[in-house]
Design a protein around this motif. Structure first.
Motif, mmCIF file in Angstrom:
data_model
loop_
_atom_site.group_PDB
_atom_site.id
_atom_site.type_symbol
_atom_site.label_atom_id
_atom_site.label_comp_id
_atom_site.label_asym_id
_atom_site.label_seq_id
_atom_site.Cartn_x
_atom_site.Cartn_y
_atom_site.Cartn_z
ATOM 1 N N ALA A 249 55.021 27.300 22.781
ATOM 2 C CA ALA A 249 54.382 26.679 21.448
ATOM 3 C C ALA A 249 52.957 27.177 21.348
ATOM 4 O O ALA A 249 52.363 27.311 22.496
ATOM 5 N N GLU A 250 52.458 27.261 20.158
ATOM 6 C CA GLU A 250 51.074 27.773 20.069
ATOM 7 C C GLU A 250 50.324 26.470 20.714
ATOM 8 O O GLU A 250 50.635 25.224 20.633
ATOM 9 N N GLY A 251 49.226 26.836 21.282
ATOM 10 C CA GLY A 251 48.346 25.899 21.978
ATOM 11 C C GLY A 251 48.780 25.476 23.539
ATOM 12 O O GLY A 251 47.868 25.276 24.284
ATOM 13 N N SER A 252 50.036 26.224 23.857
ATOM 14 C CA SER A 252 50.365 25.911 25.243
ATOM 15 C C SER A 252 49.816 27.120 26.047
ATOM 16 O O SER A 252 50.015 26.998 27.115
ATOM 17 N N PHE A 253 49.743 28.234 25.495
ATOM 18 C CA PHE A 253 49.106 29.416 26.049
ATOM 19 C C PHE A 253 47.484 29.809 25.609
ATOM 20 O O PHE A 253 47.429 29.558 24.198
ATOM 21 N N THR A 254 46.683 29.836 26.637
ATOM 22 C CA THR A 254 45.258 30.190 26.166
ATOM 23 C C THR A 254 44.933 31.357 27.006
ATOM 24 O O THR A 254 45.277 31.738 28.004
ATOM 25 N N ARG A 255 43.615 31.984 26.470
ATOM 26 C CA ARG A 255 42.993 33.027 27.122
ATOM 27 C C ARG A 255 41.979 32.440 28.064
ATOM 28 O O ARG A 255 41.292 31.448 27.712
ATOM 29 N N ARG A 256 41.772 33.063 29.222
ATOM 30 C CA ARG A 256 40.682 32.851 29.990
ATOM 31 C C ARG A 256 39.978 33.993 30.500
ATOM 32 O O ARG A 256 40.717 34.748 31.037
ATOM 33 N N GLU A 257 38.812 34.490 30.038
ATOM 34 C CA GLU A 257 38.189 35.729 30.268
ATOM 35 C C GLU A 257 37.307 35.371 31.718
ATOM 36 O O GLU A 257 36.781 34.395 32.036
ATOM 37 N N HIS A 258 37.513 36.414 32.604
ATOM 38 C CA HIS A 258 36.663 36.328 33.959
ATOM 39 C C HIS A 258 35.475 36.418 33.724
ATOM 40 O O HIS A 258 34.940 37.176 32.830
ATOM 41 N N GLU A 259 34.402 35.519 34.565
ATOM 42 C CA GLU A 259 33.001 35.736 34.179
ATOM 43 C C GLU A 259 32.687 37.188 34.775
ATOM 44 O O GLU A 259 33.284 37.609 35.788
ATOM 45 N N LYS A 260 31.777 37.688 34.183
ATOM 46 C CA LYS A 260 31.213 39.136 34.372
ATOM 47 C C LYS A 260 31.074 39.229 36.011
ATOM 48 O O LYS A 260 31.395 40.170 36.691
ATOM 49 N N GLU A 261 30.256 38.602 36.684
ATOM 50 C CA GLU A 261 29.921 38.400 37.841
ATOM 51 C C GLU A 261 31.058 38.448 38.872
ATOM 52 O O GLU A 261 30.843 38.842 40.072
ATOM 53 N N LYS A 262 32.186 37.788 38.364
ATOM 54 C CA LYS A 262 33.328 37.723 39.423
ATOM 55 C C LYS A 262 34.355 38.875 39.203
ATOM 56 O O LYS A 262 35.386 38.945 40.050
ATOM 57 N N LEU A 263 33.976 39.630 38.374
ATOM 58 C CA LEU A 263 34.899 40.863 38.161
ATOM 59 C C LEU A 263 34.743 41.728 39.399
ATOM 60 O O LEU A 263 33.907 41.899 40.005
ATOM 61 N N SER A 264 35.911 42.743 39.621
ATOM 62 C CA SER A 264 35.913 43.535 40.659
ATOM 63 C C SER A 264 35.098 44.755 40.248
ATOM 64 O O SER A 264 34.750 44.770 38.926
ATOM 65 N N HIS A 265 34.264 45.616 40.990
ATOM 66 C CA HIS A 265 33.291 46.308 40.735
ATOM 67 C C HIS A 265 33.645 47.190 39.706
ATOM 68 O O HIS A 265 33.040 47.826 39.054
ATOM 69 N N TYR A 266 34.945 47.628 39.562
ATOM 70 C CA TYR A 266 35.386 48.813 38.870
ATOM 71 C C TYR A 266 35.788 48.191 37.289
ATOM 72 O O TYR A 266 35.946 48.858 36.323
ATOM 73 N N SER A 267 35.819 46.648 37.125
ATOM 74 C CA SER A 267 36.647 46.306 36.007
ATOM 75 C C SER A 267 35.477 45.880 35.000
ATOM 76 O O SER A 267 34.369 45.356 35.369
ATOM 77 N N ARG A 268 35.999 46.216 33.541
ATOM 78 C CA ARG A 268 34.630 45.966 32.811
ATOM 79 C C ARG A 268 35.087 44.445 31.909
ATOM 80 O O ARG A 268 34.339 43.953 31.503
ATOM 81 N N LYS A 269 36.520 44.271 31.962
ATOM 82 C CA LYS A 269 37.074 43.009 31.606
ATOM 83 C C LYS A 269 38.275 42.455 31.969
ATOM 84 O O LYS A 269 38.990 43.335 32.116
ATOM 85 N N THR A 270 38.278 41.271 32.247
ATOM 86 C CA THR A 270 39.783 40.796 32.587
ATOM 87 C C THR A 270 39.832 39.557 32.086
ATOM 88 O O THR A 270 39.019 38.614 32.060
ATOM 89 N N VAL A 271 41.091 39.416 31.058
ATOM 90 C CA VAL A 271 41.464 38.141 30.761
ATOM 91 C C VAL A 271 42.720 37.806 31.364
ATOM 92 O O VAL A 271 43.795 38.678 31.404
#
Ligand code: ATP
Length: 457
Positions: A249-271
């Motif tokens: 259902a709409e609303g039961s799934f959501t995006r969570r973007e990882h904080e920049k400081e917690k990303l692996s050194h090679y990753s620009r963005k993780t959601v």
């Protein structure tokens, strides 16, 4: 009737077992390490989920290539990717009750802080007074890293080999083969569905965290000189569209973007795409921009160039990669949870029903002769069954009364039940009963196949 989310989970687990979807594996030997076997309906549901995924991400697009690589890969691959030395979780034991936990999960639940991978901070947080969820003691061993890689041996090899902890590795090592055989243009993706193995410290929440599971992964290669935000956003939207395919259902799934400081050194963005499971909002799928990390390390370690040659510009370069990653078991659990309903019928009777999207239902049409002991009815029902089963996944059922047969099909999620009664013999009509509304209508035998095709398309 009010029901707590915990009860929902219990009910789903019980229905899954009772109705032949999912069984705890090796129960005759007392069960084994929270592994599960899929019964006939669970197997069909899983296959239908994978088919929907293939349809959306591979067959329905011109830029995706599917492969099927081995589970045991060259150990050099895991050395290069950093898994052999660094694919660890921090574990800690309660000194009093001896129960084992994932240290980062304990700390996050108690303080809301994410110190995954940082032993110093995890030990400090534990020492500051986190109580054991099992026995309430506050005496912990030191948190220490534990490898999630399953190790095994191969004849003729001295060094150990591993069961792959993710499917992605098998994709990167075939990059050149896909370039040579398929001649793709950038951007393009290589997709794979297959088993992955992780020696998780703590498993649980039914099939949410297990040690043997299936992933559906894509490595989507892009030109590093071109803008990537739109590509990332479009893949994320496709992941969300897949959630809708699963009936979430709409609303039961959501995006969570990882904080920049917690990303692996090679990753620009993780959601992460998270789902509201009964036990909390947790990762369902992931999407990560991994830069050129993977192709670069495999190129360095293997000594083979893993590059793309762009004829138009004459440039030769290592593409960047965006990785959409899906877990089949988590998709299946979210699907079951979203589909599960309890309804009170007129007269106070209760029914449990799986309102699965039609495409996912293990059985599309159930065929019932009204009475088991009337030869003509049974013969006609068999005739209709053998005609329909060449088109749809069908089931023939003549057990118990019609009400019981409906209840059973409701719990399996079968969209249509067709009853063959005396009207069928006299007027050539059957009764079609709809799962969701429970409405019944008469349809002529001649029209039945087309009618169902129209409903199930
Ligand atoms: P988690 O943080 O929950 O351990 P993860 O971030 O390690 O997950 P990934 O490495 O991103 O997971 O794996 C990709 C997908 O594989 C996840 O989104 C999830 O759907 C699935 N997955 C990972 N670990 C497990 C597991 N132990 N059991 C079932 N599915 C899993």
């Amino acid at each position: 009737m009010e029901k707590t989310e915990d009860q929902t989970m219990e009910k789903i687990v019980s229905l899954a077992k009772r109705r032949g979807f999912i069984f705890p594996a090796c129960e005759i030997y007392g069960g084994f390490g929270s592994s599960f076997s899929y019964g006939p309906y669970g197997t069909a549901l899983k296959n239908n989920i994978k088919s929907l995924w293939l349809k959306r991400f591979v067959d329905g697009r011109d830029d995706m290539y599917a492969i099927d690589g081995p589970i045991i890969l060259h150990p050099a691959l895991w050395k290069a990717s950093g898994h052999t030395d660094g694919f660890n979780d921090a574990m800690v034991d309660c000194k009093k009750c001896k129960k084992r936990f994932r240290a980062d999960h304990l700390v996050e639940e108690a303080t809301g802080e994410d110190h995954e991978g940082d032993l110093v901070k995890l030990n400090a947080a534990l020492a500051a007074g986190i109580a054991c969820p099992n026995c309430k003691a506050k005496q912990w061993t030191d948190a220490r890293f534990f490898s999630l890689m399953f190790k095994t041996e191969m004849n003729g090899l001295e060094e150990p080999v591993y069961l792959r902890p993710e499917t992605a590795g098998a994709i990167f090592v075939e990059f050149n083969n896909i370039l040579d055989t398929m001649r793709p243009k950038l951007p393009f993706g290589i997709a794979q569905i297959g088993k992955a193995f992780r020696n998780e410290i703590v498993t649980g929440n039914f099939i949410f965290r297990v040690r043997e599971f299936e992933q559906m992964e894509i490595e989507y290669f892009i030109d590093p000189e071109k803008e990537w935000d739109d590509v990332f956003e479009n893949l994320l939207k496709e992941q969300e569209a897949f959630c809708r395919d699963l009936g979430l259902a709409e609303g039961s799934f959501t995006r969570r973007e990882h904080e920049k400081e917690k990303l692996s050194h090679y990753s620009r963005k993780t959601v992460d795409v998270e789902y509201s499971f009964p036990f909390g909002v947790k990762e369902l799928f992931g999407l990560a921009h991994r830069g050129d990390f993977d192709l670069k390390v495999h190129s360095e370690h293997s000594g083979k160039k893993l590059e793309f040659f762009d004829q138009a510009s004459g440039r030769r370069f290592i593409p960047h990669v965006i990785e959409p990653s899906f877990g089949v078991e988590r998709a299946l659990l979210a699907t079951l949870h979203s589909a599960y309903r309890e309804e009170i019928l007129e007269g106070g009777e209760e029914r449990a029903v799986l309102k699965l999207p039609y495409q996912l239902a293990p059985i599309k049409v159930a065929i019932f002769p009204l009475l088991k002991n009337k030869e003509q009815l049974v013969a006609k029902a068999r005739e209709i069954y053998s005609e329909l089963r060449s088109v749809f996944a069908c089931e023939f059922d003549d057990n118990g009364n019609i009400g019981k047969r409906y209840r059973r099909q409701d719990e399996i999620g079968t969209p249509f039940c067709v009853t063959i009664d005396f009207d069928t013999l006299e007027k050539g009509e059957v009764t079609v009963r709809h799962r969701d509304t429970m409405k019944q209508e008469k349809v002529s035998v001649e029209e039945l196949k087309n009618y169902l095709l129209g409903q199930l398309k």
